[in-house]
Motif scaffolding. Structure first.
Motif, mmCIF file in Angstrom:
data_model
loop_
_atom_site.group_PDB
_atom_site.id
_atom_site.type_symbol
_atom_site.label_atom_id
_atom_site.label_comp_id
_atom_site.label_asym_id
_atom_site.label_seq_id
_atom_site.Cartn_x
_atom_site.Cartn_y
_atom_site.Cartn_z
ATOM 1 N N VAL A 23 48.893 43.862 42.217
ATOM 2 C CA VAL A 23 49.145 42.350 41.818
ATOM 3 C C VAL A 23 50.592 42.249 41.150
ATOM 4 O O VAL A 23 50.967 41.198 40.961
ATOM 5 C CB VAL A 23 47.947 41.885 41.019
ATOM 6 N N ASN A 53 45.462 37.963 39.783
ATOM 7 C CA ASN A 53 44.887 39.083 40.373
ATOM 8 C C ASN A 53 44.514 39.033 41.826
ATOM 9 O O ASN A 53 43.495 39.191 42.118
ATOM 10 C CB ASN A 53 43.419 38.765 39.594
ATOM 11 N N TRP A 54 45.612 38.404 42.509
ATOM 12 C CA TRP A 54 45.507 38.418 44.050
ATOM 13 C C TRP A 54 46.776 39.032 44.383
ATOM 14 O O TRP A 54 48.006 39.412 43.905
ATOM 15 C CB TRP A 54 45.559 37.010 44.292
ATOM 16 N N SER A 57 44.990 36.881 52.002
ATOM 17 C CA SER A 57 44.984 37.019 50.360
ATOM 18 C C SER A 57 43.597 37.923 50.272
ATOM 19 O O SER A 57 42.796 37.606 50.494
ATOM 20 C CB SER A 57 45.007 35.775 49.780
ATOM 21 N N GLN A 108 41.754 40.007 46.657
ATOM 22 C CA GLN A 108 41.541 40.420 45.205
ATOM 23 C C GLN A 108 41.153 41.780 45.237
ATOM 24 O O GLN A 108 40.303 42.348 45.261
ATOM 25 C CB GLN A 108 40.275 39.727 44.541
ATOM 26 N N GLU A 162 38.026 43.226 43.486
ATOM 27 C CA GLU A 162 36.514 43.562 44.139
ATOM 28 C C GLU A 162 36.458 44.912 44.596
ATOM 29 O O GLU A 162 35.516 45.458 44.915
ATOM 30 C CB GLU A 162 36.693 42.229 45.398
ATOM 31 N N ASP A 204 42.306 38.572 33.835
ATOM 32 C CA ASP A 204 41.034 38.539 34.875
ATOM 33 C C ASP A 204 39.891 38.945 34.075
ATOM 34 O O ASP A 204 39.345 39.848 34.030
ATOM 35 C CB ASP A 204 41.139 39.439 36.084
ATOM 36 N N SER A 257 37.248 39.172 50.315
ATOM 37 C CA SER A 257 37.316 40.381 49.449
ATOM 38 C C SER A 257 36.133 40.585 48.739
ATOM 39 O O SER A 257 35.565 41.618 48.813
ATOM 40 C CB SER A 257 38.521 40.152 48.474
#
Length: 559
Positions: free
Chosen positions: A164, A178-179, A186, A188, A191, A233, A418
Motif C-alpha cells: 500500500v 490500506n488499498w 481496487s 485491500q 483481507e 487501519d 477483497s
C-alpha cells in the motif's frame, strides 16, 4: 393487489428468515444424522424462498424489469455451488455451504436494490472467486507441510501489507492508506494478509518449544500490527490482535495470556489515543467524537452514523419493505453500512436473525477446531473463526453506535471483492479441516474395531460388548472424531511445558503425522486418560491381550 402481494411477501420473508435461523442451531442439537440432513434440506428451501420473495418485492416496488433477469442467474449459480461442492466433497460441512450461499444471495439482493452496476460487478467477480476457492480443500490435501512454512508466512504477509506504500499503487480512502489499485481494480491487501497471519501464528505455535520461540513469534506478529498502525487501519489491528491472543490461549490453556492481552491492548489504545489523537489518530478521534454524539456533528463527521440510526429506527421490527426505504441517504450503504440498509427495508427482526446466522457459522468453525487432533489445523481454524466473528462485530457494532466505526465490511454481504474472496478462502480451508476431522473419526473407529476384535479373540471381553471409547462418530464424547459440528471434541490435550515458562504447546510426534498433543510436564493439563466406564480416552494395552494402543499407520489419512 400488488400491495397485498408485497406485504405478504415481506412477512413471509421474516417468517422464513426466523425458521432458517432456528435450523442453524437445531442442527447442532439433532441426535442423529437423518435429523441433521432434514434440517439442512429445509434450510435450502428457505434460502431460495427468501431470495424469490425479495425479488418479488423489488420488482413490484421499483418496476425494474432487470431484476427479473438477475434472479434466475443468481439462483442457477447458487444451485450449482451447493450441488457440485457437495458432490466433489461429500463429507464437507453442509451447514457452512448453506450459510455461504444464503449470505451471498442476501448481498446480491441488497446490492441490486442499491446499485445495479455494483451488483453485477460483485456477482461476476464473486462467482469467479467461488469457483477458485472450491479448489482449496483439494490443494490443501496435497500440501502436507503447511505447518512448516512459518518464515514464509511472516515474510510474505508483511511484504503484501507494505504494497500500500508503493507509489502509484497504494491508495488512501477515508483517512486510511490500506488499498491498492491495479488495472482499475481496487483491493485491500489486509483481507488476504489476515489469512497469512493466522497461518503464521498457527505454524509458530506448533513449532515453538521454548519461551524464546514464543517471544520471537510474538514480535513478528507485532510487526504485522505495526504496519497496520502506520496504514491507520485500526479495524484490521483489532482483528489481528484478538485472533492472535485467542490462538495463543487455545495453545497454552493459560488464562493469563487472554486476560493480559486484553488489558495490554486497552492500555495501549488509551495511551496512543491520548498521545497521538491530533496526528496519527486524528481520523480516529473524529470518529470517536461522532460516536459519542452523532447528532451534534450531523453536518460533519456524525452524518453517516446519524443516517444509519435513522434508517434502523425507521424500519422498525418488520421493515418498510424491500424497495420502499431511502438507504441512499446513508453514505457507503453498499459497503460498510449495508446492515443499516437491510434493517431499514427488511426489518430489525431480519437483522437480528442475520446476526445469529453469523454466530452459527462461528460456532460451527469453533467446533471443528476443537475436534481436530492436528494442532496446526486446530489453531488455524480457530483463528479464522475469531477473525470472522470479530469482523462481524466491528461492522455491526459500528453502524449501530455500539462502538466507533472501524470501516470493516460485513462478510459475504457488503460490496467489496477483497472481503468476499478472503472469506471464501477461509471457509474453504475450514472445509478441508472438517473433512480431515471426519477421516480422523473413521480411523479411530477402525482402530476401535481392531481392538475389540483382538480383545474378543483373547477372551478378554465377550463378543458384542463395546470397549471403552468405542462408538460411532456421532456419539463419541471426547475423541475429537466424527464429521459433524455437533460432536464434543476433546482431541486436544494440555501443553508440554515450555522451558522456563510454565506453559507450552501441543507436540506432534515426529514422523507420525498425528497432531495428538502429549501431556505437558508441570502444566497440570493433558490429554485425559481412559477412565473406567467413561467411554473416553486412549485405550490402554490390556494384560495378556497382546494388543495395546494403536499407533497411527502410514496412509491412514490421520493428520
Amino acid at each position: 393487489m400488488i400491495n397485498i402481494i408485497c406485504v405478504t411477501s415481506k412477512y413471509l420473508v421474516l417468517v422464513f428468515m426466523a425458521l432458517y435461523t432456528i435450523k442453524c442451531f437445531t442442527y447442532f442439537t439433532a441426535k442423529d444424522q437423518k435429523k441433521r440432513d432434514w434440517n439442512l434440506n429445509v434450510q435450502v428451501f428457505y434460502i431460495f424462498a427468501i431470495h424469490f420473495l425479495c425479488h418479488v418485492m423489488l420488482y413490484f416496488h421499483t418496476d425494474d424489469k432487470t431484476v427479473l433477469g438477475y434472479y434466475p442467474i443468481q439462483i442457477l449459480i447458487a444451485i450449482l455451488y451447493i450441488t457440485i461442492f457437495h458432490a466433489v466433497y461429500p463429507k464437507a460441512s453442509r451447514l457452512l455451504i448453506n450459510n455461504i450461499t444464503f449470505l451471498m444471495l442476501i448481498g446480491y439482493t441488497m446490492l441490486t436494490r442499491l446499485d445495479h452496476t455494483l451488483a453485477v460487478r460483485q456477482f461476476i467477480l464473486a462467482t469467479v472467486c467461488l469457483f477458485l476457492a472450491s479448489f482449496i480443500p483439494f490443494i490443501m490435501g496435497k500440501l502436507s507441510k503447511m505447518r512448516n512454512w512459518t518464515v514464509l508466512y511472516g515474510i510474505v504477509g508483511i511484504l503484501v501489507l507494505l504494497t500500500v506504500f508503493v507509489p502509484g499503487i497504494g491508495v488512501s480512502i477515508y483517512g486510511a492508506r490500506n488499498w491498492i489499485s491495479i488495472g482499475g481494480i481496487s483491493l485491500q491487501p489486509m483481507e488476504f494478509v489476515k489469512i497469512i497471519f493466522v497461518l503464521f501464528v498457527a505454524s509458530g505455535l506448533v513449532k515453538a518449544s521454548t519461551l524464546k520461540d514464543v517471544t520471537i513469534n510474538a514480535l513478528i506478529a507485532a510487526a504485522f500490527m505495526a504496519v497496520l498502525a502506520v496504514e491507520k487501519d485500526f479495524g484490521a489491528i483489532a482483528i489481528f490482535y484478538l485472533a492472535y491472543i485467542s490462538m495463543v490461549y487455545l495453545a497454552t490453556s493459560r488464562p493469563i495470556f487472554l486476560i493480559g492481552g486484553l488489558v495490554l491492548v486497552v492500555g495501549v489504545v488509551v495511551l496512543g489515543y491520548i498521545l497521538f489523537k491530533d496526528s496519527l489518530f486524528y481520523h480516529i478521534s473524529v470518529r470517536v467524537e461522532a460516536w459519542k454524539d452523532p447528532f451534534a456533528y450531523r453536518d460533519g463527521g456524525g452524518y453517516q452514523l446519524s443516517e444509519s440510526l435513522f434508517a434502523i429506527g425507521t424500519g422498525g421490527f418488520t421493515g418498510l419493505g424491500l424497495g420502499k426505504g431511502m438507504p441512499y441517504y446513508i453514505p457507503v450503504s453498499e459497503s460498510d453500512f449495508i446492515f443499516s440498509a437491510i434493517c431499514e427495508e427488511m426489518g430489525l427482526i431480519f437483522g437480528l436473525c442475520l446476526i445469529l446466522v453469523y454466530v452459527s457459522g462461528f460456532i460451527a468453525m469453533s467446533n471443528i477446531a476443537m475436534k481436530c487432533r492436528a494442532p496446526f489445523y486446530k489453531y488455524m481454524t480457530f483463528g479464522f473463526a475469531i477473525s470472522y466473528i470479530i469482523q462481524v462485530f466491528l461492522n455491526i457494532g459500528g453502524v449501530t453506535k455500539f462502538i466507533p466505526s472501524t470501516g470493516v465490511t460485513l462478510p459475504l454481504v457488503s460490496y467489496g471483492i477483497s472481503s468476499v474472496f478472503s472469506t471464501l478462502i477461509m471457509f474453504s480451508m475450514v472445509q478441508f479441516v472438517y473433512i480431515l476431522v471426519g477421516k480422523e473419526g473413521e480411523a479411530i473407529e477402525e482402530e476401535e474395531r481392531s481392538l475389540r476384535a483382538a480383545a474378543e479373540a483373547n477372551g478378554r471381553i465377550r463378543p458384542g460388548i463395546a470397549i471403552a471409547g468405542a462408538g460411532g462418530p456421532e456419539t463419541q464424547a471426547a475423541a475429537g472424531a466424527g464429521g459433524s459440528e455437533t460432536q464434543a471434541a476433546a482431541g486436544a490435550g494440555g501443553p508440554k511445558a515450555w522451558e522456563g515458562s510454565g506453559s507450552g504447546r501441543p507436540e506432534a510426534r515426529e514422523g507420525s503425522g498425528t497432531g495428538r498433543p502429549e501431556t505437558w510436564e508441570g502444566s497440570g493439563a493433558g490429554r485425559p486418560e481412559a477412565r473406567e466406564g467413561s467411554g473416553t480416552g486412549r485405550p490402554e494395552a490390556r494384560e495378556g491381550s497382546g494388543s495395546g494402543r494403536p499407533e497411527t499407520r502410514e496412509g491412514s489419512g490421520r493428520e
